[in-house]
Motif scaffolding. Structure first.
Motif, PDB file in Angstrom:
ATOM      1  N   PRO A 138      48.105  41.180 136.465  1.00 38.12           N
ATOM      2  CA  PRO A 138      49.256  42.014 136.119  1.00 38.12           C
ATOM      3  C   PRO A 138      49.508  42.016 134.609  1.00 38.12           C
ATOM      4  N   THR A 139      50.104  43.080 134.142  1.00 39.18           N
ATOM      5  CA  THR A 139      50.550  43.093 132.751  1.00 39.18           C
ATOM      6  C   THR A 139      51.645  42.047 132.584  1.00 39.18           C
ATOM      7  N   ARG A 140      51.787  41.584 131.356  1.00 41.12           N
ATOM      8  CA  ARG A 140      52.697  40.463 131.099  1.00 41.12           C
ATOM      9  C   ARG A 140      54.119  40.757 131.567  1.00 41.12           C
ATOM     10  N   ASP A 141      54.569  42.010 131.426  1.00 37.91           N
ATOM     11  CA  ASP A 141      55.956  42.335 131.750  1.00 37.91           C
ATOM     12  C   ASP A 141      56.220  42.403 133.254  1.00 37.91           C
ATOM     13  N   LYS A 142      55.146  42.444 134.070  1.00 31.71           N
ATOM     14  CA  LYS A 142      55.349  42.636 135.508  1.00 31.71           C
ATOM     15  C   LYS A 142      54.855  41.467 136.355  1.00 31.71           C
ATOM     16  N   VAL A 143      54.284  40.443 135.731  1.00 26.67           N
ATOM     17  CA  VAL A 143      53.655  39.387 136.531  1.00 26.67           C
ATOM     18  C   VAL A 143      54.653  38.709 137.473  1.00 26.67           C
ATOM     19  N   ASN A 144      55.877  38.478 137.029  1.00 27.15           N
ATOM     20  CA  ASN A 144      56.854  37.803 137.891  1.00 27.15           C
ATOM     21  C   ASN A 144      57.250  38.676 139.074  1.00 27.15           C
ATOM     22  N   LEU A 145      57.113  39.999 138.926  1.00 21.67           N
ATOM     23  CA  LEU A 145      57.426  40.903 140.023  1.00 21.67           C
ATOM     24  C   LEU A 145      56.251  41.041 140.995  1.00 21.67           C
ATOM     25  N   VAL A 146      55.044  40.959 140.475  1.00 15.92           N
ATOM     26  CA  VAL A 146      53.844  41.101 141.308  1.00 15.92           C
ATOM     27  C   VAL A 146      53.593  39.854 142.148  1.00 15.92           C
ATOM     28  N   ALA A 147      53.690  38.676 141.535  1.00 20.03           N
ATOM     29  CA  ALA A 147      53.290  37.422 142.188  1.00 20.03           C
ATOM     30  C   ALA A 147      54.051  37.197 143.497  1.00 20.03           C
ATOM     31  N   ARG A 206      60.291  22.338 141.370  1.00 21.01           N
ATOM     32  CA  ARG A 206      61.710  22.016 141.215  1.00 21.01           C
ATOM     33  C   ARG A 206      61.952  20.515 141.147  1.00 21.01           C
ATOM     34  N   GLU A 207      61.004  19.724 141.656  1.00 18.28           N
ATOM     35  CA  GLU A 207      61.104  18.262 141.544  1.00 18.28           C
ATOM     36  C   GLU A 207      60.535  17.751 140.224  1.00 18.28           C
ATOM     37  N   GLN A 208      60.148  18.711 139.343  1.00 23.04           N
ATOM     38  CA  GLN A 208      59.552  18.399 138.036  1.00 23.04           C
ATOM     39  C   GLN A 208      58.181  17.730 138.152  1.00 23.04           C
ATOM     40  N   GLU A 209      57.512  17.956 139.273  1.00 18.71           N
ATOM     41  CA  GLU A 209      56.106  17.568 139.394  1.00 18.71           C
ATOM     42  C   GLU A 209      55.258  18.660 138.758  1.00 18.71           C
ATOM     43  N   SER A 210      54.237  18.256 138.020  1.00 16.71           N
ATOM     44  CA  SER A 210      53.421  19.204 137.272  1.00 16.71           C
ATOM     45  C   SER A 210      51.993  19.202 137.796  1.00 16.71           C
ATOM     46  N   PHE A 211      51.416  20.405 137.938  1.00 12.60           N
ATOM     47  CA  PHE A 211      50.020  20.575 138.344  1.00 12.60           C
ATOM     48  C   PHE A 211      49.355  21.490 137.330  1.00 12.60           C
ATOM     49  N   CYS A 212      48.200  21.091 136.830  1.00 13.83           N
ATOM     50  CA  CYS A 212      47.548  21.893 135.807  1.00 13.83           C
ATOM     51  C   CYS A 212      46.043  21.872 136.019  1.00 13.83           C
ATOM     52  N   GLY A 213      45.417  23.042 136.029  1.00 13.51           N
ATOM     53  CA  GLY A 213      43.986  23.124 136.240  1.00 13.51           C
ATOM     54  C   GLY A 213      43.430  24.429 135.712  1.00 13.51           C
ATOM     55  N   GLU A 261      54.602  33.197 131.605  1.00 13.91           N
ATOM     56  CA  GLU A 261      55.563  32.122 131.881  1.00 13.91           C
ATOM     57  C   GLU A 261      56.702  32.727 132.680  1.00 13.91           C
ATOM     58  N   PHE A 262      56.848  32.299 133.927  1.00 11.48           N
ATOM     59  CA  PHE A 262      57.912  32.849 134.760  1.00 11.48           C
ATOM     60  C   PHE A 262      58.325  31.829 135.810  1.00 11.48           C
ATOM     61  N   THR A 263      59.555  31.949 136.276  1.00 14.45           N
ATOM     62  CA  THR A 263      60.094  31.046 137.294  1.00 14.45           C
ATOM     63  C   THR A 263      60.408  31.842 138.547  1.00 14.45           C
ATOM     64  N   THR A 264      60.042  31.289 139.697  1.00 17.97           N
ATOM     65  CA  THR A 264      60.259  31.967 140.970  1.00 17.97           C
ATOM     66  C   THR A 264      61.621  31.574 141.540  1.00 17.97           C
ATOM     67  N   THR A 265      62.000  32.252 142.615  1.00 18.77           N
ATOM     68  CA  THR A 265      63.312  31.987 143.206  1.00 18.77           C
ATOM     69  C   THR A 265      63.406  30.606 143.848  1.00 18.77           C
ATOM     70  N   ASN A 266      62.266  29.961 144.125  1.00 16.66           N
ATOM     71  CA  ASN A 266      62.331  28.588 144.642  1.00 16.66           C
ATOM     72  C   ASN A 266      62.239  27.558 143.519  1.00 16.66           C
ATOM     73  N   ARG A 267      62.384  28.047 142.274  1.00 18.36           N
ATOM     74  CA  ARG A 267      62.520  27.211 141.074  1.00 18.36           C
ATOM     75  C   ARG A 267      61.221  26.548 140.628  1.00 18.36           C
ATOM     76  N   ASP A 268      60.101  27.108 141.024  1.00 15.88           N
ATOM     77  CA  ASP A 268      58.828  26.695 140.445  1.00 15.88           C
ATOM     78  C   ASP A 268      58.573  27.542 139.201  1.00 15.88           C
ATOM     79  N   THR A 269      58.113  26.917 138.137  1.00 15.54           N
ATOM     80  CA  THR A 269      57.775  27.644 136.918  1.00 15.54           C
ATOM     81  C   THR A 269      56.260  27.686 136.771  1.00 15.54           C
ATOM     82  N   HIS A 270      55.751  28.882 136.521  1.00 18.13           N
ATOM     83  CA  HIS A 270      54.321  29.128 136.439  1.00 18.13           C
ATOM     84  C   HIS A 270      53.941  29.522 135.012  1.00 18.13           C
TER      85      HIS A 270
END
Length: 412
Positions: free
Chosen positions: A12-21, A96-103, A171-180
């Protein structure tokens, strides 16, 4: 040695990624899906649920063709764009528990899957493999990466650490409070270093996505047979994966709920359990198992601790040491009469993120007679079972991270 390649993602384009995901299609209730599609024309759910446009449930080949059409429309409307050159993608989730996953999102080899460079720990169902293969063949893309894990590697970690120091592409945050977050790795030096680092890794393991991996392999064989100029480098020889180091993998248990005691009274049931376990009544206070081979049980408003009698139960291989297998062999099959964990309607599963309180609640409301709490498997257990060529019972692990669909798309 693992062949892990960069690829030119559709994204997705940067402006729409949070809406697409979106989450995986199956994780929504029908009400949740409709609500999201009612108010968000950019949701990836419009692609994978094309019948919504016609207010009709559509399945089979007809659905696959419409999925393809919706996908092409998103490209035509420039909701999606394609990378100019092959990239790796660093993807980070902070929950939301501030656990981080990166790959790293990359293309993994179907040949590696076939040759056990990519190892499995779950059985797959042939019907599901074939169905998803036909789906992939028609739609021509994959939008949900297979989750793979690899031994922690200093070279890969260094490149990831340097990459995340820059501004993220997404960089976007979902409604369940996960930040991607997502970053591109497009310089050739870093790409070569990552490719070389993975080529030195002997084995990677499927954490989540066994059916997707198997279907991708079947697809590669079909397309290979129909391509007289096949050379092994075609996109269909790879499948999109999210590779994270073993230290980032989070494994939860799946607790078990059973609807009845197979004709036994509670007292008869406890007597049969006594053959395999040392049993202690813990009363109404919530009890969770604290280490492997210990179980909690909830029945008739009371918790019990079950300690496996190791003089009775024999550990013959890695699978026999797995708590989900122990419970099946000692309780679910011989006492409660549950033969097939996939199809028996008397058993249900609740993943560990829901907690043991969810098990208590489901028993208290009368839907189930007894619930069992398990201790989660370790990464080492999962690897050892895969290394020995064994397969876990269904619903043995609930693994995070869970990825969003539609953020990167792999075409073949």
């Amino acid at each position: 040695m693992a062949k892990i390649h960069p690829f030119k993602a559709i994204r997705p384009t940067r402006d729409k990624v949070n809406l697409v995901a979106s989450r995986s299609y199956q994780s929504y209730t029908s009400f949740e899906r409709d609500s999201r599609m009612d108010y968000n024309p950019y949701s990836f759910l419009h692609i994978v649920n094309p019948g919504y446009k016609y207010h009709k449930e559509i399945s089979g080949e007809e659905r696959y063709k419409l999925v393809r059409n919706r996908y092409l429309e998103f490209k035509e409307d420039e909701i999606f764009m394609q990378e100019d050159s092959p990239c790796y993608y660093v993807y980070k989730i902070v929950n939301r528990e501030q656990e981080s996953f990166c790959g790293i999102i990359a293309a993994a080899s179907t040949e590696d899957y076939h040759n056990d460079v990519i190892k499995k720990h779950e059985d797959t169902l042939q019907d599901r493999e074939s169905t998803f293969k036909e789906y992939l063949k028609t739609v021509g893309f994959n939008a949900e990466p297979v989750l793979l894990t690899y031994p922690d590697n200093d070279s890969i970690s260094k490149i990831i650490s340097e990459t995340v120091g820059a501004r993220a592409e997404y960089e976007f945050t979902t409604t369940n409070r996960d930040t991607h977050y997502l970053w591109k790795i497009e310089d050739q030096k870093s790409i070569s270093e990552i490719q070389d680092a993975f080529s030195s890794i002997k084995t990677v393991y499927i954490a989540d996505g066994h059916h997707r991996s198997a279907s991708s392999y079947l697809l590669s064989q079909d397309l290979k047979e129909n391509n007289p100029e096949h050379n092994g480098n075609e996109a269909y020889n790879f499948f999109m994966s999210y590779l994270i180091p073993e230290s980032d993998l989070k494994i939860y248990e799946f607790n078990r709920l059973v609807k009845d005691l197979n004709g036994l009274s509670k007292e008869e049931f406890l007597i049969k359990l006594d053959e395999w376990f040392r049993i202690e009544n813990r009363g109404p206070e919530v009890y969770r198992p604290s280490k492997p081979h210990h179980f909690s049980m909830y029945i008739d408003d009371e918790f019990y601790s079950l300690y496996l009698r190791k003089t009775t139960y024999e550990f013959t291989d890695a699978l026999e040491e797995l708590d989900a297998q122990i419970l099946y062999k000692t309780v679910l099959k011989p006492i409660l009469g549950i033969e097939d964990l996939r199809t028996d309607t008397r058993i249900e599963y609740s993943h560990g993120k829901n907690g043991i309180v969810k098990v208590k609640s489901d028993v208290d409301n009368g839907e189930y007679k007894v619930g069992f709490g398990l201790f989660p498997a370790s990464v080492e257990q999962v690897k050892k079972i895969a290394d020995e060529g064994l397969k876990m019972p269904p619903k043995s692990t609930y693994i995070e991270p869970k990825l969003r669909s539609g953020i990167t798309i792999y075409e073949f």
